[in-house]
Design a protein around this motif. Structure first.
Motif, PDB file in Angstrom:
ATOM      1  N   UNK A  85     -18.125   5.957  11.330  1.00 33.34           N
ATOM      2  CA  UNK A  85     -17.570   6.786  10.837  1.00 33.34           C
ATOM      3  C   UNK A  85     -17.964   8.538  10.920  1.00 33.34           C
ATOM      4  N   UNK A  86     -17.659   9.774  11.312  1.00 36.98           N
ATOM      5  CA  UNK A  86     -18.046  10.682  11.504  1.00 36.98           C
ATOM      6  C   UNK A  86     -17.693  11.200   9.930  1.00 36.98           C
ATOM      7  N   UNK A  87     -17.438  10.318   8.943  1.00 36.80           N
ATOM      8  CA  UNK A  87     -16.882  11.475   7.294  1.00 36.80           C
ATOM      9  C   UNK A  87     -18.590  11.513   6.923  1.00 36.80           C
ATOM     10  N   UNK A  88     -17.940  12.972   6.467  1.00 36.34           N
ATOM     11  CA  UNK A  88     -18.948  13.803   6.648  1.00 36.34           C
ATOM     12  C   UNK A  88     -19.758  13.429   4.639  1.00 36.34           C
ATOM     13  N   UNK A  89     -20.545  13.333   4.894  1.00 37.36           N
ATOM     14  CA  UNK A  89     -21.778  13.347   3.635  1.00 37.36           C
ATOM     15  C   UNK A  89     -21.256  14.021   2.313  1.00 37.36           C
ATOM     16  N   UNK A  90     -20.379  13.354   1.234  1.00 35.54           N
ATOM     17  CA  UNK A  90     -19.991  14.115   0.130  1.00 35.54           C
ATOM     18  C   UNK A  90     -21.406  13.702  -0.836  1.00 35.54           C
ATOM     19  N   UNK A  91     -21.903  14.726  -1.990  1.00 35.87           N
ATOM     20  CA  UNK A  91     -22.857  14.297  -3.103  1.00 35.87           C
ATOM     21  C   UNK A  91     -22.041  13.834  -4.247  1.00 35.87           C
ATOM     22  N   UNK A  92     -20.903  14.810  -4.907  1.00 33.31           N
ATOM     23  CA  UNK A  92     -20.229  14.724  -5.729  1.00 33.31           C
ATOM     24  C   UNK A  92     -18.862  14.326  -6.036  1.00 33.31           C
ATOM     25  N   UNK A  93     -18.235  14.325  -7.039  1.00 33.72           N
ATOM     26  CA  UNK A  93     -16.892  15.088  -6.901  1.00 33.72           C
ATOM     27  C   UNK A  93     -16.223  16.402  -6.181  1.00 33.72           C
ATOM     28  N   UNK A  94     -16.958  17.122  -6.728  1.00 33.97           N
ATOM     29  CA  UNK A  94     -16.843  18.555  -6.509  1.00 33.97           C
ATOM     30  C   UNK A  94     -16.744  18.350  -4.906  1.00 33.97           C
ATOM     31  N   UNK A 109       0.497  -0.541  -0.379  1.00 34.86           N
ATOM     32  CA  UNK A 109       0.265   0.159   0.642  1.00 34.86           C
ATOM     33  C   UNK A 109       0.977   0.699  -0.071  1.00 34.86           C
ATOM     34  N   UNK A 110       0.503   1.950  -0.037  1.00 32.67           N
ATOM     35  CA  UNK A 110       1.220   3.757  -0.056  1.00 32.67           C
ATOM     36  C   UNK A 110      -0.333   4.431   0.337  1.00 32.67           C
ATOM     37  N   UNK A 111       0.784   4.978   1.379  1.00 33.17           N
ATOM     38  CA  UNK A 111      -0.386   6.815   1.971  1.00 33.17           C
ATOM     39  C   UNK A 111       0.243   7.624   1.341  1.00 33.17           C
ATOM     40  N   UNK A 112      -0.577   8.427   0.644  1.00 39.13           N
ATOM     41  CA  UNK A 112      -0.106   9.512   0.390  1.00 39.13           C
ATOM     42  C   UNK A 112      -1.249  10.688   0.915  1.00 39.13           C
ATOM     43  N   UNK A 113      -0.747  11.842   0.521  1.00 39.70           N
ATOM     44  CA  UNK A 113      -1.434  13.561   0.937  1.00 39.70           C
ATOM     45  C   UNK A 113      -2.787  13.229  -0.217  1.00 39.70           C
ATOM     46  N   UNK A 114      -3.955  13.087   0.195  1.00 42.13           N
ATOM     47  CA  UNK A 114      -5.215  13.749  -0.501  1.00 42.13           C
ATOM     48  C   UNK A 114      -4.702  14.649  -1.969  1.00 42.13           C
ATOM     49  N   UNK A 115      -5.077  14.628  -3.021  1.00 43.33           N
ATOM     50  CA  UNK A 115      -4.873  15.353  -3.824  1.00 43.33           C
ATOM     51  C   UNK A 115      -6.009  15.724  -4.619  1.00 43.33           C
ATOM     52  N   UNK A 116      -6.656  17.117  -5.555  1.00 44.60           N
ATOM     53  CA  UNK A 116      -7.706  17.046  -6.546  1.00 44.60           C
ATOM     54  C   UNK A 116      -8.200  15.637  -7.406  1.00 44.60           C
ATOM     55  N   UNK A 117      -7.044  14.681  -7.965  1.00 44.37           N
ATOM     56  CA  UNK A 117      -6.908  13.601  -8.909  1.00 44.37           C
ATOM     57  C   UNK A 117      -7.806  12.408  -8.154  1.00 44.37           C
ATOM     58  N   UNK A 118      -8.259  12.521  -6.473  1.00 44.78           N
ATOM     59  CA  UNK A 118      -8.624  10.961  -6.411  1.00 44.78           C
ATOM     60  C   UNK A 118     -10.149  12.367  -5.595  1.00 44.78           C
ATOM     61  N   UNK A 119     -10.558  13.087  -6.235  1.00 38.59           N
ATOM     62  CA  UNK A 119     -12.257  12.962  -6.115  1.00 38.59           C
ATOM     63  C   UNK A 119     -12.955  12.538  -5.985  1.00 38.59           C
ATOM     64  N   UNK A 120     -13.093  11.747  -7.231  1.00 38.54           N
ATOM     65  CA  UNK A 120     -14.657  11.269  -7.916  1.00 38.54           C
ATOM     66  C   UNK A 120     -13.900   9.974  -7.475  1.00 38.54           C
ATOM     67  N   UNK A 121     -13.195   9.664  -6.746  1.00 39.09           N
ATOM     68  CA  UNK A 121     -12.834   7.609  -6.568  1.00 39.09           C
ATOM     69  C   UNK A 121     -13.531   8.166  -4.958  1.00 39.09           C
ATOM     70  N   UNK A 122     -13.370   9.191  -4.597  1.00 35.01           N
ATOM     71  CA  UNK A 122     -13.318   9.857  -3.188  1.00 35.01           C
ATOM     72  C   UNK A 122     -15.126   9.345  -3.045  1.00 35.01           C
ATOM     73  N   UNK A 123     -15.305  10.160  -3.986  1.00 32.52           N
ATOM     74  CA  UNK A 123     -17.165  10.732  -3.780  1.00 32.52           C
ATOM     75  C   UNK A 123     -18.060   9.075  -4.170  1.00 32.52           C
TER      76      UNK A 123
END
Length: 180
Positions: free
Chosen positions: A40-49, A14-28
């Motif tokens: 978790x207390x992870x916030x709800x994310x409606x979309x990649x934005x 595995x690699x741990x790296x700082x979050x970058x804008x390119x991760x947004x679609x997969x995260x959403x």
């Protein structure tokens, strides 16, 4: 900043790296997981934005030295989790993590937590106590914490609405750093 973890047969490194804008679609996409929402207390994310805004917040907190959030990736770049170190002003830091649904049961959480803990102890000045908090009924997180050297220290009373059930506080066993 990239942290590499060894492979855990039969699973890849595995690699741990700082979050970058390119991760947004997969995260959403991953954030929609019901188990992630429950534990978790992870916030709800409606979309990649929304995910992009969250990533921007993580990057700002990193620059301020308050919160060090990592995307957990497989060698091919596939997002499999998140690991974070939150620094408090009292010498305490809190670690946290989550694993994507498609990667659960593959040792992602313990490998990411071990890498994060080692990084924190070597790279971050100040924390004299590392804590891990989770809901008391989250037995998987309890197992990960203990496996990684975070002993159960206390139980937290429920604090609705944000924390409707009891919680566990685990504390890193600093005796383990002699082997690192």
């Amino acid at each position: 900043m990239i942290i590499e973890t060894p492979a855990a047969p039969p699973f890849p490194a595995l690699r741990l790296c700082r979050w970058s804008p390119g991760h947004a679609p997969a995260l959403a996409r991953l954030e929609r997981d019901a188990a992630l929402r429950r534990w978790t207390t992870f916030p709800a994310l409606a979309d990649a934005a929304d995910a992009g805004r969250w990533i921007g917040e993580q990057r700002r907190a990193w620059e301020a030295g308050e919160r060090f959030a990592f995307a957990v990736l497989e060698p091919d770049g596939r997002l499999v989790g998140h690991a974070v170190l939150k620094v408090a002003g009292d010498g305490t830091a809190e670690v946290g993590y989550w694993t994507a649904a498609h990667a659960r049961g593959r040792g992602v959480a313990p490998r990411a937590l071990e890498a994060l803990t080692e990084w924190a102890l070597k790279e971050i000045a100040g924390p004299t106590r590392l804590e891990l908090l989770h809901q008391a009924d989250n037995t998987a997180s309890c197992r990960v914490a203990v496996k990684c050297g975070y002993g159960l220290a206390s139980t937290l009373a429920p604090a609705p609405p944000a924390y409707p059930v009891e919680g566990h506080v685990h504390v890193w066993n600093y005796g383990r750093i002699a082997s690192t």
